[in-house]
Design a protein around this motif. Structure first.
Motif, PDB file in Angstrom:
ATOM      1  N   ALA A  86     -70.545  27.987  65.567  1.00 12.64           N
ATOM      2  CA  ALA A  86     -69.212  28.500  65.245  1.00 12.64           C
ATOM      3  C   ALA A  86     -68.163  27.421  65.452  1.00 12.64           C
ATOM      4  O   ALA A  86     -67.227  27.279  64.652  1.00 12.64           O
ATOM      5  N   GLY A  87     -68.345  26.631  66.516  1.00 11.30           N
ATOM      6  CA  GLY A  87     -67.402  25.533  66.740  1.00 11.30           C
ATOM      7  C   GLY A  87     -67.486  24.499  65.628  1.00 11.30           C
ATOM      8  O   GLY A  87     -66.471  23.978  65.173  1.00 11.30           O
ATOM      9  N   LEU A  89     -68.366  25.075  62.523  1.00 13.56           N
ATOM     10  CA  LEU A  89     -67.704  25.655  61.352  1.00 13.56           C
ATOM     11  C   LEU A  89     -66.190  25.540  61.480  1.00 13.56           C
ATOM     12  O   LEU A  89     -65.496  25.206  60.523  1.00 13.56           O
ATOM     13  N   GLY A  90     -65.692  25.812  62.678  1.00 16.31           N
ATOM     14  CA  GLY A  90     -64.243  25.720  62.887  1.00 16.31           C
ATOM     15  C   GLY A  90     -63.737  24.308  62.667  1.00 16.31           C
ATOM     16  O   GLY A  90     -62.708  24.097  62.013  1.00 16.31           O
ATOM     17  N   VAL A  91     -64.475  23.314  63.198  1.00 16.26           N
ATOM     18  CA  VAL A  91     -64.070  21.917  63.008  1.00 16.26           C
ATOM     19  C   VAL A  91     -64.160  21.545  61.533  1.00 16.26           C
ATOM     20  O   VAL A  91     -63.292  20.854  60.989  1.00 16.26           O
ATOM     21  N   TYR A  93     -63.827  23.519  58.914  1.00 19.67           N
ATOM     22  CA  TYR A  93     -62.697  24.109  58.185  1.00 19.67           C
ATOM     23  C   TYR A  93     -61.410  23.348  58.476  1.00 19.67           C
ATOM     24  O   TYR A  93     -60.574  23.154  57.591  1.00 19.67           O
ATOM     25  N   ALA A  94     -61.215  22.917  59.728  1.00 18.20           N
ATOM     26  CA  ALA A  94     -60.003  22.172  60.072  1.00 18.20           C
ATOM     27  C   ALA A  94     -59.955  20.842  59.325  1.00 18.20           C
ATOM     28  O   ALA A  94     -58.915  20.453  58.777  1.00 18.20           O
ATOM     29  N   GLN A  96     -61.477  20.099  56.548  1.00 21.80           N
ATOM     30  CA  GLN A  96     -61.283  20.379  55.129  1.00 21.80           C
ATOM     31  C   GLN A  96     -59.814  20.683  54.835  1.00 21.80           C
ATOM     32  O   GLN A  96     -59.266  20.221  53.830  1.00 21.80           O
TER      33      GLN A  96
END
Length: 145
Positions: A86-87, A89-91, A93-94, A96
């Motif tokens: 999840a981390g 994915l969060g990184v 998205y950030a 991107q």
């Protein structure tokens, strides 16, 4: 059977309201005393005194210590993997979002530089623009006469 002859005593008159609700007009019995007015009883005064000391009946029961169990290392590994995923994915998205913002800002900057260059070099049709970089001076004389 004759319905006009009744063995029962004469019934009280009935008045029907506008909506058809029957109202039985019975005469009220005469009062033998004035009507009593209802007065609620006053509440009993509460005795105020020092606070009651808590007894064992008021104390919550202490929970029993759980028996030591095996270390749930597979569950901890799974939870850690989910958290890392999840981390990540969060990184992702950030990064991107930052790349998209930088690309749009770069595109706007390129449009601005192109417009500035066209305005300064006289590239517009019929505008006249600025001066060219080459100065040409022509002096023509005819000596063969």
């Amino acid at each position: 059977m004759d319905r006009t002859a009744s063995t029962q005593p004469i019934a009280t008159p009935v008045h029907h309201g506008p909506d058809g609700t029957p109202y039985y007009l019975t005469p009220a019995p005469p009062l033998t005393a004035p009507p009593a007015v209802y007065h609620p009883a006053a509440p009993a005064p509460m005795p105020y005194g020092p606070a009651l000391a808590p007894t064992s009946a008021y104390l919550p029961a202490t929970p029993a210590e759980p028996a030591p169990a095996r270390d749930p290392w597979p569950a901890r590994l799974l939870a850690g993997g989910v958290a890392l995923g999840a981390g990540g994915l969060g990184v992702g998205y950030a990064v991107q979002a930052i790349a998209a913002a930088a690309g749009s800002i770069g595109g706007l900057a390129a449009l601005g530089v192109g417009a500035y260059a066209l305005a300064k070099t006289g590239g517009g049709a019929g505008r006249g623009g600025g001066q060219g970089a080459v100065n040409v001076h022509v002096n023509v004389t005819n000596r063969n006469r």
